[in-house]
Write a protein that holds these residues in place. Structure first.
Motif, PDB file in Angstrom:
ATOM      1  N   MET A   1       0.840  -1.201   0.000  1.00 18.91           N
ATOM      2  CA  MET A   1       0.000   0.000   0.000  1.00 18.91           C
ATOM      3  C   MET A   1       0.879   1.257   0.000  1.00 18.91           C
ATOM      4  SD  MET A   1      -2.817   1.102   2.772  1.00 18.91           S
ATOM      5  CE  MET A   1      -3.179  -0.610   3.181  1.00 18.91           C
ATOM      6  N   SER A   2       0.576   2.204  -0.843  1.00 12.96           N
ATOM      7  CA  SER A   2       1.385   3.418  -0.904  1.00 12.96           C
ATOM      8  C   SER A   2       1.170   4.273   0.329  1.00 12.96           C
ATOM      9  CB  SER A   2       0.996   4.225  -2.145  1.00 12.96           C
ATOM     10  OG  SER A   2       1.309   5.586  -1.964  1.00 12.96           O
ATOM     11  N   LYS A   3       2.272   4.592   0.997  1.00 13.28           N
ATOM     12  CA  LYS A   3       2.176   5.413   2.210  1.00 13.28           C
ATOM     13  C   LYS A   3       1.748   6.833   1.857  1.00 13.28           C
ATOM     14  CE  LYS A   3       3.252   3.096   5.952  1.00 13.28           C
ATOM     15  NZ  LYS A   3       2.364   3.100   7.087  1.00 13.28           N
ATOM     16  N   LYS A   4       2.155   7.276   0.642  1.00 10.35           N
ATOM     17  CA  LYS A   4       1.893   8.654   0.244  1.00 10.35           C
ATOM     18  C   LYS A   4       0.403   8.989   0.234  1.00 10.35           C
ATOM     19  CE  LYS A   4       5.267   9.157  -2.996  1.00 10.35           C
ATOM     20  NZ  LYS A   4       5.480   9.236  -4.437  1.00 10.35           N
ATOM     21  N   ALA A   5      -0.384   8.015  -0.241  1.00  9.70           N
ATOM     22  CA  ALA A   5      -1.804   8.268  -0.413  1.00  9.70           C
ATOM     23  C   ALA A   5      -2.579   8.170   0.900  1.00  9.70           C
ATOM     24  CB  ALA A   5      -2.371   7.263  -1.420  1.00  9.70           C
ATOM     25  N   GLN A   6      -1.866   7.739   1.956  1.00  7.88           N
ATOM     26  CA  GLN A   6      -2.564   7.477   3.213  1.00  7.88           C
ATOM     27  C   GLN A   6      -3.299   8.685   3.771  1.00  7.88           C
ATOM     28  OE1 GLN A   6      -2.353   4.678   5.883  1.00  7.88           O
ATOM     29  NE2 GLN A   6      -2.586   3.669   3.928  1.00  7.88           N
ATOM     30  N   GLY A   7      -4.517   8.441   4.223  1.00  2.81           N
ATOM     31  CA  GLY A   7      -5.271   9.482   4.899  1.00  2.81           C
ATOM     32  C   GLY A   7      -4.855   9.586   6.350  1.00  2.81           C
ATOM     33  N   LYS A   8      -5.670  10.291   7.121  1.00  2.00           N
ATOM     34  CA  LYS A   8      -5.315  10.527   8.525  1.00  2.00           C
ATOM     35  C   LYS A   8      -6.194   9.680   9.430  1.00  2.00           C
ATOM     36  CE  LYS A   8      -5.933  14.815  10.240  1.00  2.00           C
ATOM     37  NZ  LYS A   8      -5.626  16.213  10.464  1.00  2.00           N
TER      38      LYS A   8
ATOM     39  N   GLU B   1       0.283   1.729  18.405  1.00  2.00           N
ATOM     40  CA  GLU B   1       1.473   0.938  18.056  1.00  2.00           C
ATOM     41  C   GLU B   1       1.560   0.730  16.542  1.00  2.00           C
ATOM     42  OE1 GLU B   1       1.317  -2.710  20.246  1.00  2.00           O
ATOM     43  OE2 GLU B   1       1.359  -1.645  22.167  1.00  2.00           O
ATOM     44  N   ILE B   2       0.382   0.544  15.913  1.00  2.00           N
ATOM     45  CA  ILE B   2       0.363   0.293  14.466  1.00  2.00           C
ATOM     46  C   ILE B   2       0.472   1.603  13.685  1.00  2.00           C
ATOM     47  CG2 ILE B   2      -0.921  -0.849  12.588  1.00  2.00           C
ATOM     48  CD1 ILE B   2      -2.545  -2.287  14.825  1.00  2.00           C
ATOM     49  N   TYR B   3      -0.196   2.631  14.201  1.00  2.00           N
ATOM     50  CA  TYR B   3      -0.212   3.947  13.543  1.00  2.00           C
ATOM     51  C   TYR B   3       0.296   5.004  14.538  1.00  2.00           C
ATOM     52  CZ  TYR B   3      -3.300   1.827  10.046  1.00  2.00           C
ATOM     53  OH  TYR B   3      -3.834   1.033   9.068  1.00  2.00           O
ATOM     54  N   PRO B   4       1.618   5.099  14.699  1.00  2.00           N
ATOM     55  CA  PRO B   4       2.159   6.039  15.695  1.00  2.00           C
ATOM     56  C   PRO B   4       1.793   7.497  15.390  1.00  2.00           C
ATOM     57  CG  PRO B   4       3.896   4.663  14.731  1.00  2.00           C
ATOM     58  CD  PRO B   4       2.664   4.379  13.964  1.00  2.00           C
ATOM     59  N   ASP B   5       1.459   7.789  14.131  1.00  2.00           N
ATOM     60  CA  ASP B   5       1.122   9.169  13.773  1.00  2.00           C
ATOM     61  C   ASP B   5      -0.351   9.498  13.969  1.00  2.00           C
ATOM     62  OD1 ASP B   5       3.698   9.588  13.066  1.00  2.00           O
ATOM     63  OD2 ASP B   5       3.381   9.131  10.937  1.00  2.00           O
TER      64      ASP B   5
END
Ligand code: 5GP
Length: 187
Positions: free
Chosen positions: A1-8, A114-118
């Motif tokens: 999965m492209s990290k760039k396209a990731q939403g919030k 833990e999975i999504y630190p941001d």
């Protein structure tokens, strides 16, 4: 999965009775582009709850099957019932660049971090424990035992509020909604 396209990803927690649903309903009404994850739960539906809208209501066996098939992003036991976030829809919405709100309790929130630190983490607080208790009793959908369990869990959850980046006090509803929207960056 492209990290760039990731939403919030947004984690929205707070003790039962803090008004999470009411605040979120208003936030989503003002910002319909925000997406909300619909959780699995093994607890019984309340009178006004619709399967597939408020929760996906499952039996314990069905819930276990989802878990063993890897279809659950995180889950927790709360008041004797299981609650979990469906993995696929959240992955899909994030891949589409959406802002996805998870309305979950503190144990599940810790796993998601833990999975999504941001992930953006918001904790909704009642103005006081007295107000929280009054709100839980006024709800009348939960029995006395359930109210006591929820109050005990609430005290524990409030102790963990510093695990969240942002705190919002829900005294005045509209002010709390404004504050959450501001935190979400006008999204
Ligand atoms: P309620 O029974 O009041 O709907 O929910 C009880 C608690 O479970 C609330 O704090 C709610 O935010 C939380 N919860 C709902 N769905 C999930 C979920 O998918 N995962 C986790 N960990 N908690 C959830």
């Amino acid at each position: 999965m492209s990290k760039k396209a990731q939403g919030k990803l947004v984690i929205f927690s707070g003790p039962s009775g803090s008004g999470k649903d009411t605040v979120l309903d208003k936030v989503l009404a003002r910002e319909p582009s925000l997406r909300r994850s619909v959780s699995f739960t093994t607890r019984a539906p309340r009178a006004d709850e619709i399967n597939g809208v408020h929760y996906h209501f499952l039996t314990q066996d069905e819930f276990r099957r989802k878990l063993s098939c890897g279809l659950v992003l995180e889950y927790a036991e709360y008041g004797g019932h299981f609650y979990g976030t469906p993995k696929e829809p959240v992955d899909e919405m994030l891949a589409q660049g959406e802002t996805v709100i998870l309305k979950i309790e503190v144990q599940g929130a810790a796993r998601v971090r833990e999975i999504y630190p941001d992930a953006l983490t918001i904790f909704l607080l009642p103005p006081s424990l007295e107000v929280l208790e009054a709100r839980l009793r006024a709800r009348e959908t939960d029995g006395e035992e359930d109210v006591k369990t929820r109050l005990a869990i609430a005290r524990e959850e409030i102790r963990r509020k510093d695990e969240y980046r942002r705190h919002v006090i829900n005294g005045d509803l509209d002010a709390a909604v404004d504050e959450v929207l501001a935190i979400l960056g006008g999204k």
